[in-house]
Design a protein around this motif. Structure first.
Motif, mmCIF file in Angstrom:
data_model
loop_
_atom_site.group_PDB
_atom_site.id
_atom_site.type_symbol
_atom_site.label_atom_id
_atom_site.label_comp_id
_atom_site.label_asym_id
_atom_site.label_seq_id
_atom_site.Cartn_x
_atom_site.Cartn_y
_atom_site.Cartn_z
ATOM 1 N N GLN A 199 -4.573 13.207 -14.043
ATOM 2 C CA GLN A 199 -4.826 11.785 -14.278
ATOM 3 C C GLN A 199 -6.248 11.376 -13.914
ATOM 4 O O GLN A 199 -6.645 10.240 -14.162
ATOM 5 C CB GLN A 199 -3.835 10.936 -13.459
ATOM 6 C CG GLN A 199 -2.377 11.342 -13.602
ATOM 7 C CD GLN A 199 -1.914 11.366 -15.036
ATOM 8 O OE1 GLN A 199 -2.195 10.446 -15.796
ATOM 9 N NE2 GLN A 199 -1.201 12.422 -15.413
ATOM 10 N N ARG A 200 -7.015 12.287 -13.345
ATOM 11 C CA ARG A 200 -8.367 11.946 -12.863
ATOM 12 C C ARG A 200 -9.422 12.326 -13.898
ATOM 13 O O ARG A 200 -9.291 13.340 -14.570
ATOM 14 C CB ARG A 200 -8.647 12.654 -11.540
ATOM 15 C CG ARG A 200 -7.627 12.335 -10.447
ATOM 16 C CD ARG A 200 -7.929 13.120 -9.186
ATOM 17 N NE ARG A 200 -6.924 12.913 -8.154
ATOM 18 C CZ ARG A 200 -6.910 11.918 -7.294
ATOM 19 N NH1 ARG A 200 -7.875 11.000 -7.338
ATOM 20 N NH2 ARG A 200 -5.967 11.800 -6.379
ATOM 21 N N PRO A 201 -10.493 11.521 -13.995
ATOM 22 C CA PRO A 201 -11.574 11.831 -14.945
ATOM 23 C C PRO A 201 -12.511 12.905 -14.382
ATOM 24 O O PRO A 201 -13.684 12.658 -14.103
ATOM 25 C CB PRO A 201 -12.281 10.481 -15.110
ATOM 26 C CG PRO A 201 -12.082 9.805 -13.782
ATOM 27 C CD PRO A 201 -10.714 10.228 -13.305
ATOM 28 N N LEU A 202 -12.008 14.105 -14.229
ATOM 29 C CA LEU A 202 -12.769 15.179 -13.596
ATOM 30 C C LEU A 202 -13.790 15.786 -14.556
ATOM 31 O O LEU A 202 -13.571 15.858 -15.761
ATOM 32 C CB LEU A 202 -11.817 16.275 -13.110
ATOM 33 C CG LEU A 202 -10.874 15.891 -11.972
ATOM 34 C CD1 LEU A 202 -9.719 16.879 -11.887
ATOM 35 C CD2 LEU A 202 -11.629 15.839 -10.644
ATOM 36 N N LYS A 203 -14.893 16.246 -13.984
ATOM 37 C CA LYS A 203 -15.909 16.985 -14.733
ATOM 38 C C LYS A 203 -16.310 18.204 -13.910
ATOM 39 O O LYS A 203 -16.247 18.193 -12.682
ATOM 40 C CB LYS A 203 -17.141 16.116 -15.005
ATOM 41 C CG LYS A 203 -16.889 14.978 -15.974
ATOM 42 C CD LYS A 203 -18.180 14.245 -16.286
ATOM 43 C CE LYS A 203 -17.944 13.112 -17.284
ATOM 44 N NZ LYS A 203 -19.210 12.384 -17.592
ATOM 45 N N ALA A 204 -16.722 19.247 -14.612
ATOM 46 C CA ALA A 204 -17.155 20.474 -13.944
ATOM 47 C C ALA A 204 -18.645 20.675 -14.168
ATOM 48 O O ALA A 204 -19.216 20.203 -15.159
ATOM 49 C CB ALA A 204 -16.386 21.671 -14.488
ATOM 50 N N LEU A 205 -19.277 21.374 -13.232
ATOM 51 C CA LEU A 205 -20.655 21.786 -13.454
ATOM 52 C C LEU A 205 -20.663 22.780 -14.611
ATOM 53 O O LEU A 205 -20.031 23.832 -14.539
ATOM 54 C CB LEU A 205 -21.227 22.453 -12.194
ATOM 55 C CG LEU A 205 -21.456 21.545 -10.986
ATOM 56 C CD1 LEU A 205 -21.968 22.361 -9.811
ATOM 57 C CD2 LEU A 205 -22.440 20.435 -11.310
#
Length: 228
Positions: A92-98
């Motif tokens: 549910q989280r707007p996660l981003k990765a390097l």
């Protein structure tokens, strides 16, 4: 209480993170930017971080042991991606990765829903530690590259194999060079990103939250400051 304690009690990050939040002008009290940790706040004040009420913001900081063939997309519905590894809550989280580890490699990947944290980590330009296993006991010569800062090898006579370790600031070039070696046995593995070492208890295809000490280590601005 002062704003530093308020943010700590409301789980807005480690002490180092809270200091950076204030220094970067990301904290407001009643719509006014606050940059001093000693600023006092009351229960009636409206405290926000990045424009969001602190009660609604509990950032996530994650480390993945990325499997081979997986891309860094964190959309839960994307096949063979980091998003497909997330549990129901983190989906549910707007996660981003390097975006710095290609799908043919495995190992350490950092992700977060705090874009300022990701920007801080990117600004460090940390070296990556890459490893590859080779069949046989002959140590090959790696292609010369100014971005390759340290190359070490370990020969295992019992299992007739060589482990080659490369420290580099150029991850794509490092992966390409290691993958091109003769008798490569398996994918290139990033075992460390700067001070963040791949946890020994984190199997391939899993992830966990970063500890406070890890968060501060990889996002520390000290490295950038000392170079200016």
């Amino acid at each position: 209480m002062n704003i530093e304690r308020y943010l700590t009690e409301h789980r807005q990050g480690t002490p180092g993170q809270i200091f950076r939040l204030l220094r970067q002008g990301r904290v407001t009290v009643n719509d006014l930017v606050v940059d001093s940790p000693r600023e006092n706040v009351t229960a009636t004040d409206q405290v926000r971080v990045d424009g969001l009420a602190v009660t609604g913001r509990q950032p996530q900081y994650l480390v993945f042991n990325k499997p081979v063939g997986f891309v860094l997309n964190l959309e839960p519905t994307s096949q063979r991606s980091l998003g497909s590894l997330l549990n129901a809550l983190d989906q549910q989280r707007p996660l981003k990765a390097l975006a710095d580890l290609p799908k043919e490699a495995v190992g350490v990947v950092v992700a977060s829903d705090d874009e300022h944290f990701l920007a801080d980590v990117t600004a460090q330009n940390w070296d990556s530690t890459l490893q590859v296993s080779l069949s046989g006991t002959t140590v090959p010569t790696l292609t010369t590259n100014t971005a390759f800062k340290q190359v070490t090898s370990s020969v295992d006579q019992v299992h007739q194999s060589v482990t080659l370790t490369l420290v580099t600031s150029d991850v794509p070039a490092g992966i390409a060079a290691l993958s091109a070696l003769p008798a490569v046995n398996g994918p290139v593995n990033r075992t460390a990103l700067g001070p963040l070492t791949l946890p020994v208890d984190l199997p391939v295809g899993t992830y966990r939250g970063l500890f406070a000490t890890e968060i501060d280590a990889v996002s520390s601005l000290e490295k950038v400051t000392t170079q200016n």
